[in-house]
Design a protein around this motif. Structure first.
Motif, PDB file in Angstrom:
ATOM      1  N   PRO A  86       0.787  -1.235   0.000  1.00  0.00           N
ATOM      2  CA  PRO A  86       0.000   0.000   0.000  1.00  0.00           C
ATOM      3  C   PRO A  86       0.819   1.286   0.000  1.00  0.00           C
ATOM      4  N   GLU A  87       1.939   1.320   0.736  1.00  0.00           N
ATOM      5  CA  GLU A  87       2.711   2.560   0.782  1.00  0.00           C
ATOM      6  C   GLU A  87       3.325   2.882  -0.573  1.00  0.00           C
ATOM      7  N   ILE A  88       3.701   1.839  -1.347  1.00  0.00           N
ATOM      8  CA  ILE A  88       4.222   2.056  -2.697  1.00  0.00           C
ATOM      9  C   ILE A  88       3.097   2.498  -3.622  1.00  0.00           C
ATOM     10  N   VAL A  89       1.949   1.858  -3.490  1.00  0.00           N
ATOM     11  CA  VAL A  89       0.786   2.234  -4.304  1.00  0.00           C
ATOM     12  C   VAL A  89       0.424   3.689  -4.060  1.00  0.00           C
ATOM     13  N   ALA A  90       0.422   4.099  -2.779  1.00  0.00           N
ATOM     14  CA  ALA A  90       0.058   5.470  -2.439  1.00  0.00           C
ATOM     15  C   ALA A  90       1.014   6.462  -3.086  1.00  0.00           C
ATOM     16  N   ALA A  91       2.309   6.180  -3.002  1.00  0.00           N
ATOM     17  CA  ALA A  91       3.301   7.088  -3.583  1.00  0.00           C
ATOM     18  C   ALA A  91       3.149   7.169  -5.095  1.00  0.00           C
ATOM     19  N   ARG A  92       2.922   6.020  -5.718  1.00  0.00           N
ATOM     20  CA  ARG A  92       2.779   6.012  -7.175  1.00  0.00           C
ATOM     21  C   ARG A  92       1.503   6.736  -7.615  1.00  0.00           C
ATOM     22  N   LEU A  93       0.406   6.538  -6.882  1.00  0.00           N
ATOM     23  CA  LEU A  93      -0.844   7.209  -7.238  1.00  0.00           C
ATOM     24  C   LEU A  93      -0.730   8.717  -7.041  1.00  0.00           C
ATOM     25  N   LYS A  94      -0.075   9.133  -5.978  1.00  0.00           N
ATOM     26  CA  LYS A  94       0.126  10.557  -5.746  1.00  0.00           C
ATOM     27  C   LYS A  94       0.924  11.168  -6.895  1.00  0.00           C
ATOM     28  N   ASN A  95       1.991  10.471  -7.311  1.00  0.00           N
ATOM     29  CA  ASN A  95       2.811  10.952  -8.419  1.00  0.00           C
ATOM     30  C   ASN A  95       2.009  10.971  -9.720  1.00  0.00           C
ATOM     31  N   ALA A  96       1.195   9.926  -9.939  1.00  0.00           N
ATOM     32  CA  ALA A  96       0.386   9.862 -11.155  1.00  0.00           C
ATOM     33  C   ALA A  96      -0.650  10.974 -11.190  1.00  0.00           C
ATOM     34  N   GLU A 112      -0.410  13.918  -9.833  1.00  0.00           N
ATOM     35  CA  GLU A 112       0.266  15.166 -10.151  1.00  0.00           C
ATOM     36  C   GLU A 112       0.510  15.296 -11.646  1.00  0.00           C
ATOM     37  N   LYS A 113       0.798  14.183 -12.310  1.00  0.00           N
ATOM     38  CA  LYS A 113       1.075  14.230 -13.747  1.00  0.00           C
ATOM     39  C   LYS A 113      -0.202  14.425 -14.572  1.00  0.00           C
ATOM     40  N   VAL A 114      -1.276  13.729 -14.195  1.00  0.00           N
ATOM     41  CA  VAL A 114      -2.492  13.869 -15.003  1.00  0.00           C
ATOM     42  C   VAL A 114      -3.219  15.179 -14.741  1.00  0.00           C
ATOM     43  N   MET A 115      -2.853  15.862 -13.660  1.00  0.00           N
ATOM     44  CA  MET A 115      -3.490  17.153 -13.389  1.00  0.00           C
ATOM     45  C   MET A 115      -3.097  18.221 -14.403  1.00  0.00           C
ATOM     46  N   VAL A 116      -2.116  17.932 -15.241  1.00  0.00           N
ATOM     47  CA  VAL A 116      -1.781  18.883 -16.312  1.00  0.00           C
ATOM     48  C   VAL A 116      -2.854  18.838 -17.395  1.00  0.00           C
ATOM     49  N   PRO A 117      -3.103  17.679 -18.036  1.00  0.00           N
ATOM     50  CA  PRO A 117      -4.181  17.650 -19.029  1.00  0.00           C
ATOM     51  C   PRO A 117      -5.580  17.714 -18.411  1.00  0.00           C
ATOM     52  N   GLU A 153      -8.062   5.093 -16.340  1.00  0.00           N
ATOM     53  CA  GLU A 153      -7.085   4.383 -17.166  1.00  0.00           C
ATOM     54  C   GLU A 153      -5.866   5.265 -17.434  1.00  0.00           C
ATOM     55  N   ASN A 154      -6.090   6.547 -17.701  1.00  0.00           N
ATOM     56  CA  ASN A 154      -4.987   7.477 -17.903  1.00  0.00           C
ATOM     57  C   ASN A 154      -4.166   7.630 -16.627  1.00  0.00           C
ATOM     58  N   LEU A 155      -4.869   7.663 -15.490  1.00  0.00           N
ATOM     59  CA  LEU A 155      -4.177   7.760 -14.207  1.00  0.00           C
ATOM     60  C   LEU A 155      -3.277   6.541 -13.994  1.00  0.00           C
ATOM     61  N   ALA A 156      -3.824   5.369 -14.251  1.00  0.00           N
ATOM     62  CA  ALA A 156      -3.045   4.140 -14.065  1.00  0.00           C
ATOM     63  C   ALA A 156      -1.837   4.103 -14.991  1.00  0.00           C
ATOM     64  N   ASP A 191       5.826   4.813 -14.211  1.00  0.00           N
ATOM     65  CA  ASP A 191       7.050   5.500 -14.625  1.00  0.00           C
ATOM     66  C   ASP A 191       7.163   6.810 -13.873  1.00  0.00           C
ATOM     67  N   ASP A 192       8.411   7.179 -13.558  1.00  0.00           N
ATOM     68  CA  ASP A 192       8.616   8.449 -12.877  1.00  0.00           C
ATOM     69  C   ASP A 192       8.377   9.632 -13.806  1.00  0.00           C
ATOM     70  N   ASP A 193       8.667   9.442 -15.092  1.00  0.00           N
ATOM     71  CA  ASP A 193       8.496  10.525 -16.062  1.00  0.00           C
ATOM     72  C   ASP A 193       7.113  10.474 -16.682  1.00  0.00           C
ATOM     73  N   TYR A 194       6.611  11.639 -17.050  1.00  0.00           N
ATOM     74  CA  TYR A 194       5.312  11.720 -17.728  1.00  0.00           C
ATOM     75  C   TYR A 194       5.437  11.132 -19.130  1.00  0.00           C
ATOM     76  N   LYS A 195       4.450  10.332 -19.522  1.00  0.00           N
ATOM     77  CA  LYS A 195       4.402   9.852 -20.899  1.00  0.00           C
ATOM     78  C   LYS A 195       3.046  10.223 -21.477  1.00  0.00           C
TER      79      LYS A 195
END
Length: 399
Positions: free
Chosen positions: A34-44, A46-51, A151-154, A159-163
């Motif tokens: 869960p702690e890894i999932v939380a970090a990855r979802l938080k990062n994801a 932040e990335k999808v909040m651009v589009p 699906e876009n969030l997932a 990846d650490d970088d936005y794709k």
């Protein structure tokens, strides 16, 4: 200086100003605690909040036009000492699930349109599974666009970088703007002019709620009984079965006319079709009506045909007429009850709405078990005496 932009909302969006609260349960995965999932979802996120920048906006009233708009400008979860198995039957909606959702703030003007309970840590269970609580205002998404958003969030979580997103969002709500001038070319008995009584509020009735399951085999038997129908799809036969049982459970005159509403996706029914990535609400209420006597006496295939015919009515011109009707009357859907289907939307271990009691809404959502399960659960809320009758009819009419 803060840049502010306002996003136009269609007439369909305008009437859907309410929050949809859901809880999504995921089983343990040794590679993703869960702690890894939380970090990855938080990062994801932040990335999808651009589009998807409009998710951070707020709902405002444009006093010049009298229309709602989204104004855009530039909580931690809690660990729970339970395993997913220990919190009980996930199929049965549990008031305790409310703890997994971020609730409304005190000030209306500060209400966020979208809240994930995942900022620093998702709600986790000692088995390693976790629950994700999501609250979104319906003006943001319909079911299909919310599914695409997830699906876009997932896609950004690994990846650490936005794709680039596989389906970039299209948030041009003017694609469903009314025509100028509005052209109401059909009668719309499924819609009601907005004229609420001032100072009158009816107390909510005392309702029971139950979950009714239809297995894949039972749905298959309903299809077989309706094989003479024009299009005996899973949705059509399940909707027809619910409509017949719920209408007859209410009692009253056999000459009473029952009108059932059900959502129809209009994306591909418009000319030209909406982009697949359209973010707004591209769903209208189809309807079909019949006397109680007909629902009791007609062959099941005929009831299924009535459901099919209601959806087939929703072509480009009918949909445009309904949107234009909303421009003139500012109304909302009108029927005895609405069937809302989440059947084909999201498949973690289990997804469900947070408990609520609405006699006029029946929810269909996937049975527990994920992608391999093709049955459905049906949430019904009724007064106790009607619930007993509904349950009896629900089993009586199963072939």
């Amino acid at each position: 200086m803060v840049n502010v932009k306002s996003i136009f909302l269609s007439n369909i969006d305008q009437v859907l100003n309410f929050h949809v609260q859901t809880v999504h349960f995921f089983p343990a995965n040794v590679d993703f605690p869960p702690e890894i999932v939380a970090a990855r979802l938080k990062n994801a996120l932040e990335k999808v909040m651009v589009p998807y920048d409009f998710l951070a906006g707020k709902l405002t009233l444009n006093h010049q036009t009298g229309r709602l708009e989204i104004e855009c400008n530039s909580s931690s979860g809690a660990a729970a000492e339970f395993s997913l198995d220990e919190i009980g039957d996930l199929v049965y909606l549990n008031p305790a699930f409310m703890q997994l959702i971020v609730h409304a703030l005190e000030k209306f003007e500060d209400q966020p349109l979208c809240v994930f309970q995942v900022c620093t840590k998702v709600t986790s269970f000692k088995c390693g599974g976790f629950a994700l609580g999501i609250s979104t205002n319906h003006v943001l998404f319909d079911g299909m666009s919310f599914k695409i958003f997830l699906e876009n969030l997932a896609s950004q979580a690994f990846d650490d970088d936005y794709k680039p997103l596989s389906i970039p969002p299209c948030n041009d709500r003017r694609l469903l703007a009314a025509r100028s001038p509005p052209q109401v070319t059909f009668p719309h008995p499924e819609l009601l002019k907005l004229n609420p009584p001032v100072g009158e509020e009816n107390a909510p009735p005392d309702l029971d709620f139950k979950i009714f399951n239809l297995s894949q085999d039972e749905i298959g038997r309903l299809k077989e009984e309706a094989k003479a129908a024009t299009k005996a799809t899973g949705f059509n036969v399940v909707t027809a079965h619910i409509w017949r049982c719920k209408t007859l459970s209410c009692g009253g005159s056999r000459d009473r006319v029952s009108t059932v509403l059900y959502a129809v996706v209009i994306r591909g029914r418009l000319e030209p079709p909406l982009p697949a990535s359209y973010c707004g609400n591209a769903v209208l209420s189809a309807y079909t009506s019949a006397k109680c006597s007909a629902l009791e006496e007609e062959p099941f295939s005929r009831v299924v045909d009535m459901v099919y015919e209601g959806a087939e009515r929703m072509n480009d011109e009918y949909a445009r007429s309904a949107v234009d009707w909303g421009e003139i009357y500012k109304g909302f859907p009108n029927g005895e009850f609405l069937i809302s289907s989440w059947w084909r939307l999201i498949r973690p271990r289990y997804s469900c709405p947070v408990v609520y009691h609405r006699k006029d809404i029946v929810l269909i959502f996937p049975e527990i078990g994920g992608a391999g399960s093709n049955g459905v659960n049906i949430l019904v809320a009724l007064p106790a005496n009607e619930m007993d009758k509904f349950e009896s009819l629900f089993r009586k009419y199963l072939p």
